[in-house]
Write an enzyme that holds these catalytic residues in place. Sequence first.
Site, short mmCIF file in Angstrom:
data_model
loop_
_atom_site.label_atom_id
_atom_site.label_comp_id
_atom_site.label_asym_id
_atom_site.label_seq_id
_atom_site.Cartn_x
_atom_site.Cartn_y
_atom_site.Cartn_z
N ARG A 16 0.82 -1.23 0.00
CA ARG A 16 0.00 0.00 0.00
C ARG A 16 0.85 1.28 0.00
NH1 ARG A 16 -3.75 -2.34 4.81
NH2 ARG A 16 -1.87 -3.62 5.03
N GLY A 141 -8.26 -4.59 12.33
CA GLY A 141 -9.06 -5.71 12.81
C GLY A 141 -9.98 -5.19 13.91
N ASN A 388 43.48 21.75 -1.25
CA ASN A 388 43.80 20.50 -0.56
C ASN A 388 43.91 19.31 -1.50
OD1 ASN A 388 41.05 20.66 -1.09
ND2 ASN A 388 40.50 19.35 0.63
C1 UD1 Z 1 -2.69 -5.90 11.24
C2 UD1 Z 1 -3.68 -6.80 11.98
C3 UD1 Z 1 -4.93 -5.99 12.33
C4 UD1 Z 1 -4.53 -4.78 13.16
C5 UD1 Z 1 -3.47 -3.93 12.45
C6 UD1 Z 1 -2.94 -2.87 13.38
C7 UD1 Z 1 -3.36 -9.01 10.98
C8 UD1 Z 1 -3.86 -10.02 10.03
N1 UD1 Z 1 -4.05 -7.88 11.12
O1 UD1 Z 1 -3.28 -5.50 10.01
O2 UD1 Z 1 -5.82 -6.81 13.10
O3 UD1 Z 1 -5.68 -3.98 13.41
O4 UD1 Z 1 -2.36 -4.75 12.04
O5 UD1 Z 1 -2.04 -2.04 12.74
O6 UD1 Z 1 -2.37 -9.26 11.67
N2 UD1 Z 1 4.04 -9.01 8.20
C9 UD1 Z 1 4.97 -10.04 8.17
N3 UD1 Z 1 4.68 -11.16 7.45
C10 UD1 Z 1 3.50 -11.32 6.80
C11 UD1 Z 1 2.56 -10.24 6.83
C12 UD1 Z 1 2.86 -9.11 7.56
O7 UD1 Z 1 6.04 -9.95 8.75
O8 UD1 Z 1 3.31 -12.36 6.17
C13 UD1 Z 1 4.38 -7.79 8.98
C14 UD1 Z 1 4.38 -6.53 8.16
O9 UD1 Z 1 5.68 -6.23 7.64
C15 UD1 Z 1 3.92 -5.47 9.16
C16 UD1 Z 1 3.11 -6.25 10.18
O10 UD1 Z 1 3.40 -7.60 9.96
O11 UD1 Z 1 5.02 -4.85 9.81
C17 UD1 Z 1 1.61 -5.99 10.03
O12 UD1 Z 1 1.20 -6.36 8.73
P1 UD1 Z 1 0.15 -5.51 7.90
O13 UD1 Z 1 -0.01 -6.14 6.58
O14 UD1 Z 1 0.51 -4.08 7.96
O15 UD1 Z 1 -1.16 -5.76 8.75
P2 UD1 Z 1 -2.49 -4.87 8.77
O16 UD1 Z 1 -3.26 -5.14 7.56
O17 UD1 Z 1 -2.15 -3.47 9.07
CA CA Z 2 -0.26 -2.38 9.33
#
Ligand code: UD1
Ligand code: CA
Length: 470
Positions: A16, A141, A388
């Site tokens: 995103r 979430g 220099n």
């Molecule tokens: C996540 C939560 C959501 C919460 C929100 C808060 C999940 C499924 N959802 O959503 O409930 O409200 O954060 O900010 O967890 N990442 C990995 N490996 C993966 C996927 C993600 O390491 O396979 C890491 C990403 O780099 C990131 C973090 O996990 O730093 C969160 O992932 P992101 O995709 O941003 O989750 P959200 O959709 O924001």
């Molecule tokens: Ca996030």
Amino acid sequence: MHDVSAVILAAGEGTRMRSGTVKVLHPLLGRPLVHHSVDLCLRLGVKRVLVVVGAQAEAVRKALAGRPVEFVSQAEPQGTAHAVLQTEAALQGFAGAVLVLAGDSPLLTDETVRQLLDTHRAARAVATLLTARVADPTGYGRILRDRQGRLRRIVEEVEATAKEKRLSEINTSLYCFAGPFLFPALKAVKRSPVKGEFFLPEVVRVYVSQRRKVHTLLAPDPTEVLGINTRAELAQAASLLRHRVHERLMAAGVTLLDPAATYIDDTVTIGPDTVVYPGVVLQGATTIGAGCVLYPHCRIQDAHLDEGVTVLDGSVIVQSEIAEGCVIGPYAHLRPQSQLKAKAKVGNFCEVKKAVLGAGAKVPHLAYIGDATLGAKVNIGAGTITCNYDGFAKHETVIEDEVFVGSNTNLVAPIRVGRGAIIAAGSTITETVPPDAVAFGRAAQVTKEGRAAETRKKRQAMAPPKADDD
Ligand code: UD1
Ligand code: CA
């Protein structure tokens, strides 16, 4: 905190952001996002910090080089539960608490994380989650509770019904798990039928079905839990974090004439009674003493200023050390490894690089001083250059105490000018000047009396000027 280990999720691509750089490496107040989560854990003194890396893993590892963390790789981004599961081998047999943080939630404070740990310990729960009530829950979430207010499960935006989407209590992605109960529960998480990923919040459903105790803590300040998914959210986080920095500095006695137009990294310290004008940018490991004045549009990066330093408009100071009472600018450029001793001055349109200026030394206008050591009370005239670089290598210039260098002098390095010597204006100095000598290094002046008038006459005879010539 030897009974706590932390897992930081930093393997996601961050689509995103629409960027060639993974999300967790986008800078926020001078540091990549992931540093904010990592540094928080290091400040808390947890036993181990495990960072889960995947997308652009090498770049993320490099960005964290020098920090005492361990890396765990998630080969494919199959969701946040899958990401945590990758730490199973590393955390084998660990019976303490496992903190899980997202690498994209940089506004969390130490106090809130500490409070979550305390709550978790007091509640003796298998997991404790930080939740928040936010005005716009879009993208997060949502927390689903039963009639008694007990946590039932978390539903992600992509799977939520219209009614669920209206719930304003959200999951912040900060969790504390009892180590022994973490991995069995993660293995019981099912793939999301909509996204095909393993969602970490689904562990709640697993625990609830096992009738285990999951506890929640409501974040005292909802602005702390902002997760960064887009550039707009990154800008919003920067603004919130800057506000926090400004409040801290003003409470400590710093005057910010216009906080909204001041850009100070959260790693910067400033002493009391320092005045900061609009447009000032202070970055990295910069420390500013008390009673300094930083005029508009200065940028200071990884530099140290002692007390009572004045930096005039439009100056740039990088990786330099400035002693008390120095005056810099306007429009001066102090490049890395410059050191100004007490009350030295670098004035209008001067550039200084890898040079020491002794106490009270003055370089007031239009000069370049590089690879040089200037003693106390040296005075450098306008337009002076330390030459220099000979096209192959850099060479040193040494100017001892109380030397006076006339305007527009070239000092061809390597070169030494002895204590108290005087260099005549317009000189090109290529040989050592002994102490107390006067050195001229310029062509002798030739003056021809009356020659100008003669020349004028000759020209007029050749072509008389037109009436409207000026
Ligand atoms: C996540 C939560 C959501 C919460 C929100 C808060 C999940 C499924 N959802 O959503 O409930 O409200 O954060 O900010 O967890 N990442 C990995 N490996 C993966 C996927 C993600 O390491 O396979 C890491 C990403 O780099 C990131 C973090 O996990 O730093 C969160 O992932 P992101 O995709 O941003 O989750 P959200 O959709 O924001
Ligand atoms: Ca996030």
